[in-house]
Design a protein around this motif. Sequence first.
Motif, PDB file in Angstrom:
ATOM      1  N   GLU A  78       0.824  -1.216   0.000  1.00  0.00           N
ATOM      2  CA  GLU A  78       0.000   0.000   0.000  1.00  0.00           C
ATOM      3  C   GLU A  78       0.857   1.265   0.000  1.00  0.00           C
ATOM      4  OE1 GLU A  78      -3.463   0.285  -0.352  1.00  0.00           O
ATOM      5  OE2 GLU A  78      -3.062  -1.771  -0.972  1.00  0.00           O
ATOM      6  N   ALA A  79       1.977   1.237   0.711  1.00  0.00           N
ATOM      7  CA  ALA A  79       2.874   2.403   0.725  1.00  0.00           C
ATOM      8  C   ALA A  79       3.468   2.621  -0.665  1.00  0.00           C
ATOM      9  CB  ALA A  79       3.974   2.212   1.767  1.00  0.00           C
ATOM     10  N   LEU A  95       8.460   1.999   6.001  1.00  0.00           N
ATOM     11  CA  LEU A  95       8.066   0.841   6.791  1.00  0.00           C
ATOM     12  C   LEU A  95       8.442   0.996   8.256  1.00  0.00           C
ATOM     13  CD1 LEU A  95       9.099  -1.959   4.280  1.00  0.00           C
ATOM     14  CD2 LEU A  95       6.878  -0.834   4.548  1.00  0.00           C
ATOM     15  N   GLU A  96       9.195   2.039   8.570  1.00  0.00           N
ATOM     16  CA  GLU A  96       9.646   2.267   9.944  1.00  0.00           C
ATOM     17  C   GLU A  96       9.209   3.641  10.440  1.00  0.00           C
ATOM     18  OE1 GLU A  96      13.648   1.180  10.638  1.00  0.00           O
ATOM     19  OE2 GLU A  96      13.432  -0.748   9.628  1.00  0.00           O
ATOM     20  N   HIS A  98       7.350   4.471  12.729  1.00  0.00           N
ATOM     21  CA  HIS A  98       7.282   4.549  14.190  1.00  0.00           C
ATOM     22  C   HIS A  98       8.599   4.996  14.823  1.00  0.00           C
ATOM     23  CE1 HIS A  98       8.641   0.546  13.055  1.00  0.00           C
ATOM     24  NE2 HIS A  98       9.262   0.497  14.208  1.00  0.00           N
ATOM     25  N   ARG A  99       9.676   5.020  14.060  1.00  0.00           N
ATOM     26  CA  ARG A  99      10.985   5.433  14.591  1.00  0.00           C
ATOM     27  C   ARG A  99      11.221   6.932  14.465  1.00  0.00           C
ATOM     28  NH1 ARG A  99      14.146   0.832  15.500  1.00  0.00           N
ATOM     29  NH2 ARG A  99      13.398  -1.012  14.402  1.00  0.00           N
ATOM     30  N   THR A 100      10.259   7.662  13.936  1.00  0.00           N
ATOM     31  CA  THR A 100      10.428   9.102  13.756  1.00  0.00           C
ATOM     32  C   THR A 100      10.686   9.808  15.088  1.00  0.00           C
ATOM     33  OG1 THR A 100       9.506  11.114  12.813  1.00  0.00           O
ATOM     34  CG2 THR A 100       7.952   9.644  13.892  1.00  0.00           C
ATOM     35  N   LYS A 101      11.478  10.847  15.024  1.00  0.00           N
ATOM     36  CA  LYS A 101      11.776  11.652  16.222  1.00  0.00           C
ATOM     37  C   LYS A 101      10.910  12.915  16.267  1.00  0.00           C
ATOM     38  CE  LYS A 101      15.052   8.883  17.445  1.00  0.00           C
ATOM     39  NZ  LYS A 101      14.640   7.743  18.183  1.00  0.00           N
ATOM     40  N   ARG A 113       3.930   5.528  17.643  1.00  0.00           N
ATOM     41  CA  ARG A 113       5.281   5.193  18.113  1.00  0.00           C
ATOM     42  C   ARG A 113       5.561   3.696  18.123  1.00  0.00           C
ATOM     43  NH1 ARG A 113       8.005   9.682  17.365  1.00  0.00           N
ATOM     44  NH2 ARG A 113       7.319  11.417  18.626  1.00  0.00           N
ATOM     45  N   GLN A 114       4.686   2.897  17.562  1.00  0.00           N
ATOM     46  CA  GLN A 114       4.938   1.459  17.465  1.00  0.00           C
ATOM     47  C   GLN A 114       4.685   0.993  16.037  1.00  0.00           C
ATOM     48  OE1 GLN A 114       2.025  -0.973  19.637  1.00  0.00           O
ATOM     49  NE2 GLN A 114       0.888   0.904  20.019  1.00  0.00           N
TER      50      GLN A 114
END
Length: 139
Positions: A78-79, A95-96, A98-101, A113-114
């Motif tokens: 989908e992305a 795909l990651e 949730h790792r954003t700061k 965040r997950q």
Amino acid sequence: MILPNAWIVHCRRDPVDTCLSCYSMLFEGEQQFTYALSELGRFYRSYETLMAHWREVLPEDRFIEVDYEALVDDLEREARRLLDRLGLPWSDSCLEFHRTKRPIRTVSVNQVRQPLYRSAAGRRKRQHTSRIRLVTGCG
């Protein structure tokens, strides 16, 4: 009309799951409609009418719909579909997310965040089944 080259990305989810999610949240602002299921139903019907209007009047190549259930089934597919429609290059960071700061200021901050999870998809079916078990004593 004021943004003729804008992309509209409409993210949609099962109507009952959406309303259950809203109903279970304690929002900070004036969103009183989220505390009564009948109001939520009316609000959701209005939203559906509004989106049908935009689907009809906006150029098809500028209106992109993403189904939540499809997203949780296959995030990468989908992305990639979305980025392709937007003419943007692929990045594994999609795909990651949730790792954003970056700061997140929404009621769903904990979910953001997950990694993507499936437990919210089909929630109404599980709750309905649980209620049947509770009421009938089955299960």
